[in-house]
Design a protein around this motif. Structure first.
Motif, PDB file in Angstrom:
ATOM      1  N   VAL A  45      -5.518  13.780   0.057  1.00 43.63           N
ATOM      2  CA  VAL A  45      -4.891  12.528   0.479  1.00 43.63           C
ATOM      3  C   VAL A  45      -5.504  11.378  -0.308  1.00 43.63           C
ATOM      4  O   VAL A  45      -6.725  11.295  -0.450  1.00 43.63           O
ATOM      5  CB  VAL A  45      -5.084  12.278   1.994  1.00 43.63           C
ATOM      6  N   GLY A  46      -4.660  10.511  -0.832  1.00 52.21           N
ATOM      7  CA  GLY A  46      -5.123   9.348  -1.581  1.00 52.21           C
ATOM      8  C   GLY A  46      -4.499   8.065  -1.057  1.00 52.21           C
ATOM      9  O   GLY A  46      -3.431   8.081  -0.431  1.00 52.21           O
ATOM     10  N   VAL A  47      -5.177   6.963  -1.307  1.00 57.30           N
ATOM     11  CA  VAL A  47      -4.675   5.635  -0.942  1.00 57.30           C
ATOM     12  C   VAL A  47      -4.407   4.860  -2.228  1.00 57.30           C
ATOM     13  O   VAL A  47      -5.291   4.739  -3.083  1.00 57.30           O
ATOM     14  CB  VAL A  47      -5.685   4.868  -0.063  1.00 57.30           C
ATOM     15  N   ASP A  48      -3.177   4.351  -2.354  1.00 55.49           N
ATOM     16  CA  ASP A  48      -2.758   3.651  -3.568  1.00 55.49           C
ATOM     17  C   ASP A  48      -2.397   2.206  -3.255  1.00 55.49           C
ATOM     18  O   ASP A  48      -2.183   1.834  -2.099  1.00 55.49           O
ATOM     19  CB  ASP A  48      -1.516   4.310  -4.192  1.00 55.49           C
ATOM     20  N   ILE A  49      -2.254   1.447  -4.319  1.00 55.88           N
ATOM     21  CA  ILE A  49      -1.618   0.131  -4.259  1.00 55.88           C
ATOM     22  C   ILE A  49      -0.503   0.150  -5.298  1.00 55.88           C
ATOM     23  O   ILE A  49      -0.686   0.678  -6.397  1.00 55.88           O
ATOM     24  CB  ILE A  49      -2.620  -1.022  -4.505  1.00 55.88           C
ATOM     25  N   GLY A  50       0.660  -0.370  -4.926  1.00 55.26           N
ATOM     26  CA  GLY A  50       1.794  -0.345  -5.842  1.00 55.26           C
ATOM     27  C   GLY A  50       2.436  -1.709  -5.990  1.00 55.26           C
ATOM     28  O   GLY A  50       2.329  -2.554  -5.100  1.00 55.26           O
ATOM     29  N   PHE A  51       3.064  -1.928  -7.128  1.00 56.58           N
ATOM     30  CA  PHE A  51       3.817  -3.159  -7.353  1.00 56.58           C
ATOM     31  C   PHE A  51       4.955  -2.871  -8.317  1.00 56.58           C
ATOM     32  O   PHE A  51       4.887  -1.945  -9.129  1.00 56.58           O
ATOM     33  CB  PHE A  51       2.910  -4.279  -7.884  1.00 56.58           C
ATOM     34  N   LEU A  60      -6.704   3.914  -5.268  1.00 58.02           N
ATOM     35  CA  LEU A  60      -7.937   3.201  -4.960  1.00 58.02           C
ATOM     36  C   LEU A  60      -9.048   4.179  -4.592  1.00 58.02           C
ATOM     37  O   LEU A  60     -10.230   3.843  -4.690  1.00 58.02           O
ATOM     38  CB  LEU A  60      -7.704   2.233  -3.793  1.00 58.02           C
ATOM     39  N   THR A  61      -8.668   5.374  -4.153  1.00 65.55           N
ATOM     40  CA  THR A  61      -9.642   6.372  -3.722  1.00 65.55           C
ATOM     41  C   THR A  61      -9.889   7.399  -4.823  1.00 65.55           C
ATOM     42  O   THR A  61      -9.062   7.592  -5.714  1.00 65.55           O
ATOM     43  CB  THR A  61      -9.138   7.090  -2.462  1.00 65.55           C
ATOM     44  N   PRO A  69       0.826  -1.210   0.000  1.00 67.31           N
ATOM     45  CA  PRO A  69       0.000   0.000   0.000  1.00 67.31           C
ATOM     46  C   PRO A  69       0.860   1.260   0.000  1.00 67.31           C
ATOM     47  O   PRO A  69       2.053   1.230   0.326  1.00 67.31           O
ATOM     48  CB  PRO A  69      -0.784  -0.129   1.312  1.00 67.31           C
ATOM     49  N   GLN A  70       0.213   2.366  -0.368  1.00 65.15           N
ATOM     50  CA  GLN A  70       0.925   3.640  -0.401  1.00 65.15           C
ATOM     51  C   GLN A  70      -0.069   4.770  -0.119  1.00 65.15           C
ATOM     52  O   GLN A  70      -1.155   4.797  -0.691  1.00 65.15           O
ATOM     53  CB  GLN A  70       1.560   3.841  -1.779  1.00 65.15           C
ATOM     54  N   LEU A  71       0.310   5.677   0.758  1.00 66.50           N
ATOM     55  CA  LEU A  71      -0.439   6.918   0.947  1.00 66.50           C
ATOM     56  C   LEU A  71       0.220   8.003   0.118  1.00 66.50           C
ATOM     57  O   LEU A  71       1.454   8.036  -0.004  1.00 66.50           O
ATOM     58  CB  LEU A  71      -0.443   7.333   2.416  1.00 66.50           C
ATOM     59  N   ASN A  72      -0.580   8.877  -0.479  1.00 61.28           N
ATOM     60  CA  ASN A  72       0.005  10.035  -1.150  1.00 61.28           C
ATOM     61  C   ASN A  72      -0.681  11.299  -0.677  1.00 61.28           C
ATOM     62  O   ASN A  72      -1.895  11.356  -0.517  1.00 61.28           O
ATOM     63  CB  ASN A  72      -0.022   9.871  -2.673  1.00 61.28           C
ATOM     64  N   PHE A  73       0.144  12.296  -0.385  1.00 60.92           N
ATOM     65  CA  PHE A  73      -0.325  13.582   0.111  1.00 60.92           C
ATOM     66  C   PHE A  73       0.054  14.648  -0.922  1.00 60.92           C
ATOM     67  O   PHE A  73       1.229  14.832  -1.215  1.00 60.92           O
ATOM     68  CB  PHE A  73       0.331  13.915   1.458  1.00 60.92           C
TER      69      PHE A  73
END
Length: 201
Positions: free
Chosen positions: A148-154, A174-175, A113-117
């Motif tokens: 603020v967003g919630v991501d998924i990374g690979f 995801l948001t 997971p990843q948060l982005n601001f």
């Protein structure tokens, strides 16, 4: 009594795990960043006139930051990072927590997971104003844009030496960034691709 016993078992397991692993490695990382923001509408008329194509942002810039590599067990690591990324009139702080698994001696895959601001979303704000004019829902753009967003990374990486690695990663939100009056027909989500190097001390 059962809770106390469970806590003791977990604590002993964690201590054994920590004593078996290597010390965390700290490092810096940086490289090329490409960000993409899509404006998707559920309105067939707007899709027909090309709003999806009209409101699309693709920017290239850079990212830089720090990371910690924590070996949990052999071949499995956890890698939290704190990154700053800038691409034209978009800039973000990223907080990814990647799980890394070494599928070969020096090659690993990663996901998490990843948060982005956001610290600057001027390009998105301009596109929202243009899109809301078409939708007829003009409002205060600062009130309808989530920062603020919630991501998924690979991604994947390769250890060139003991201290130097290259890695590439793709992440997507995801948001939904948009929370305005056109929320029933408008979604704004971003994605990012980064490729760069990491140097461990």
């Amino acid at each position: 009594m059962k809770k106390a016993l469970s806590f003791i078992v977990i604590a002993v397991f964690a201590m054994n795990l920590l004593s078996a692993q290597a010390l965390p490695k700290f490092g810096i990382t940086g490289g090329l960043l490409n960000t993409n923001v899509d404006f998707k509408t559920g309105n067939s008329l707007l899709n027909l006139i090309g709003v999806n194509n009209f409101a699309k942002i693709n920017s290239t810039g850079f990212y830089i930051g720090g990371l910690v590599d924590i070996e949990v067990v052999d071949k499995f690591h956890i890698q939290p990072e704190l990154l700053y990324g800038s691409a034209e009139d978009l800039s973000f702080f990223y907080l990814p927590i990647m799980a890394k698994y070494y599928v070969a001696d020096k090659f690993h895959i990663q996901a998490g997971p990843q948060l982005n601001f956001s610290s600057n979303l001027d390009d998105i704000k301009r596109a929202i104003r243009d899109t809301e004019e078409l939708l007829g829902t003009n409002g205060d753009v600062d009130d309808v844009l989530r920062t603020v967003g919630v991501d998924i990374g690979f991604g994947a990486g390769f250890d060139v030496t003991e201290n130097l690695a290259i890695q590439a990663r793709y992440s997507f939100e995801l948001t939904d960034r948009y929370s305005g009056p056109a929320g029933g027909v408008l979604d704004i989500k971003g994605s990012a691709f980064q490729v760069g190097v990491a140097y461990m001390f």
